[in-house]
Design an enzyme around this catalytic site. Structure first.
Site, short mmCIF file in Angstrom:
data_model
loop_
_atom_site.label_atom_id
_atom_site.label_comp_id
_atom_site.label_asym_id
_atom_site.label_seq_id
_atom_site.Cartn_x
_atom_site.Cartn_y
_atom_site.Cartn_z
N GLY A 18 41.54 -0.20 -16.33
CA GLY A 18 40.64 0.77 -15.62
C GLY A 18 40.57 0.77 -14.21
O GLY A 18 39.47 0.64 -13.46
N GLY A 19 41.84 0.76 -13.57
CA GLY A 19 41.76 0.73 -12.12
C GLY A 19 41.57 2.25 -11.48
O GLY A 19 41.96 2.25 -10.27
N GLY A 20 41.12 3.23 -12.20
CA GLY A 20 41.21 4.47 -11.55
C GLY A 20 39.60 5.09 -11.37
O GLY A 20 39.18 6.08 -10.78
N SER A 21 38.65 4.12 -11.62
CA SER A 21 37.20 4.73 -11.61
C SER A 21 36.46 3.38 -11.38
O SER A 21 36.84 2.32 -11.71
CB SER A 21 36.92 5.25 -12.54
OG SER A 21 36.83 4.64 -13.96
N ASP A 67 44.53 4.11 -23.62
CA ASP A 67 43.18 3.53 -24.18
C ASP A 67 43.58 1.86 -24.54
O ASP A 67 44.39 1.85 -25.26
CB ASP A 67 42.99 4.40 -25.40
CG ASP A 67 41.40 3.72 -26.16
OD1 ASP A 67 41.18 2.63 -25.62
OD2 ASP A 67 40.93 4.80 -26.85
N SER A 146 30.55 -10.82 -16.74
CA SER A 146 29.55 -10.04 -16.23
C SER A 146 28.30 -11.25 -16.26
O SER A 146 28.39 -12.10 -17.20
CB SER A 146 28.73 -8.98 -17.08
OG SER A 146 27.66 -8.48 -16.64
N TYR A 159 28.10 -6.39 -26.08
CA TYR A 159 28.49 -6.41 -24.74
C TYR A 159 28.22 -8.04 -24.31
O TYR A 159 29.55 -8.44 -23.55
CB TYR A 159 28.13 -5.47 -23.84
CG TYR A 159 28.59 -5.52 -22.35
CD1 TYR A 159 29.67 -5.11 -21.95
CD2 TYR A 159 27.65 -5.89 -21.46
CE1 TYR A 159 30.23 -5.07 -20.60
CE2 TYR A 159 28.27 -5.97 -20.09
CZ TYR A 159 29.12 -5.59 -19.66
OH TYR A 159 29.72 -5.74 -18.35
N ALA A 162 30.61 -10.42 -26.04
CA ALA A 162 32.26 -10.11 -25.58
C ALA A 162 32.24 -10.99 -24.24
O ALA A 162 33.04 -11.61 -23.90
CB ALA A 162 32.40 -8.70 -25.53
#
Length: 255
Positions: A18-21, A67, A146, A159, A162
Site C-alpha cells: 500500500g505504498g502509493g497512497s 492486490d 491501529s 477490522y 484483525a
C-alpha cells in the site's frame, strides 16, 4: 517531511504494501529520502506517483501493481522486488482497509475479505521475506496495526479483530525470527488525517472529540508516522522487537 537521517538505511532493500497512497505514500517518500531502494505494491496504478517521487527525491521506487489478498501475486511481487533490489531487509506491512460496518451486516464473504486484507496478507508477506532476511544477516518487519482495538472502538469489528491479531502475530514471529536477527514490531497509528479520512469521516465534532482524548493537542499527519517507522527499520532500534508502538498523540497508554 522530517529531516532526521538514518544513514544505515541507505541502499537497503525495502518493501512496502500500500505504498502509493495515504500513509503508505509518505512511507515510500521517507525511505526514498534516506537513499533506500524501495519497492511497493498497491491495487491502483501509481505511475504518476513514481514519476513524482523520482523527480522530487532523485530516487525512483519500483511499483508492482498487486492486490495483496491474492497471496501468490503478493509473493511474486516480493520475489521481483528482491531480484531488482537485493534481499529485502525491511518489510512494512502497511496496506489495510477500515471500511465501516456493524456486526449484523457482516456475512462470511465480508469477514473473509476483511481478515484477508488486514491480517492474512501480513502473515504471508512475513513468511515470504524470512529466508531472504536470514541470508542477509537480519532485517526488520514493521506491521501496521491501529489504536482502534485498544480503544474498544465500534463501527468496524472485523477490522479491530484483525488489528488485535496483528499484535499476537507480531509477538510470535519476533520470538521465532529473533535467532536470525530479524526484528518484528507493530506500529499503531492514531487518527492520522489522510485525504481518505478527511473525505469520508473527519467531521468537525468527531475531530474535536478525538483531539480531546489526546495528550498532545495536534492532529496527526502521515508524516508523523514516517520517522517512527524509519527508526524501527534502522539499527538505531536494534534491540527492540516484539513490541507495539502507538503513535497517537497520547490517546492510549501501555505498561
Amino acid at each position: 517531511m522530517s529531516n532526521t537521517s538514518f544513514h544505515d538505511l541507505k541502499d537497503t532493500s525495502v518493501f512496502i504494501t500500500g505504498g502509493g497512497s495515504g500513509i503508505g505514500a509518505s512511507l515510500t517518500e521517507g525511505f526514498l529520502r534516506q537513499g533506500a531502494k524501495v519497492a511497493f505494491v498497491g491495487r491502483s496504478d501509481a505511475s504518476e506517483f513514481v514519476e513524482r517521487m523520482e523527480a522530487e527525491t532523485g530516487n525512483r521506487p519500483l511499483f508492482i501493481q498487486c492486490d495483496i489478498t491474492d497471496i501468490p501475486a503478493l509473493k511474486a511481487a516480493i520475489a521481483d522486488s528482491a531480484k531488482a533490489h537485493g534481499p529485502i531487509t525491511t518489510l512494512v506491512n502497511n496496506a489495510a482497509n477500515d471500511q465501516r460496518h456493524s456486526t449484523m451486516e457482516v456475512d462470511e464473504d465480508f469477514w473473509d475479505w476483511a481478515q484477508s486484507i488486514n491480517l492474512k496478507a501480513y502473515f504471508f508477506a512475513c513468511q515470504a521475506v524470512m529466508e531472504g532476511m536470514r541470508g542477509a544477516g537480519g532485517g526488520s518487519i514493521i506491521n501496521f496495526t491501529s489504536i482502534s482495538y485498544m480503544m474498544g472502538n465500534t463501527g468496524y469489528p472485523a477490522y479491530t479483530t484483525a488489528n488485535s491479531g496483528i499484535n499476537g502475530m507480531t509477538r510470535s514471529l519476533a520470538r521465532e525470527f529473533g535467532p536470525d536477527k530479524i526484528r518484528v514490531n507493530a506500529l499503531a497509528p492514531g487518527w492520522v488525517l489522510t485525504q481518505k479520512q478527511l473525505d469520508m469521516w473527519a467531521e468537525p465534532d468527531a475531530l474535536a472529540a478525538h483531539l480531546e482524548r489526546q495528550c498532545l493537542k495536534e492532529h496527526l499527519s502521515p508524516d508523523d508516522i514516517v520517522t517512527p517507522t524509519l527508526f524501527l527499520s534502522s539499527n538505531a532500534s536494534r534491540m527492540i522487537t516484539g513490541q507495539s508502538l502507538a503513535v497517537d498523540g497520547g490517546v492510549v497508554v501501555s505498561g
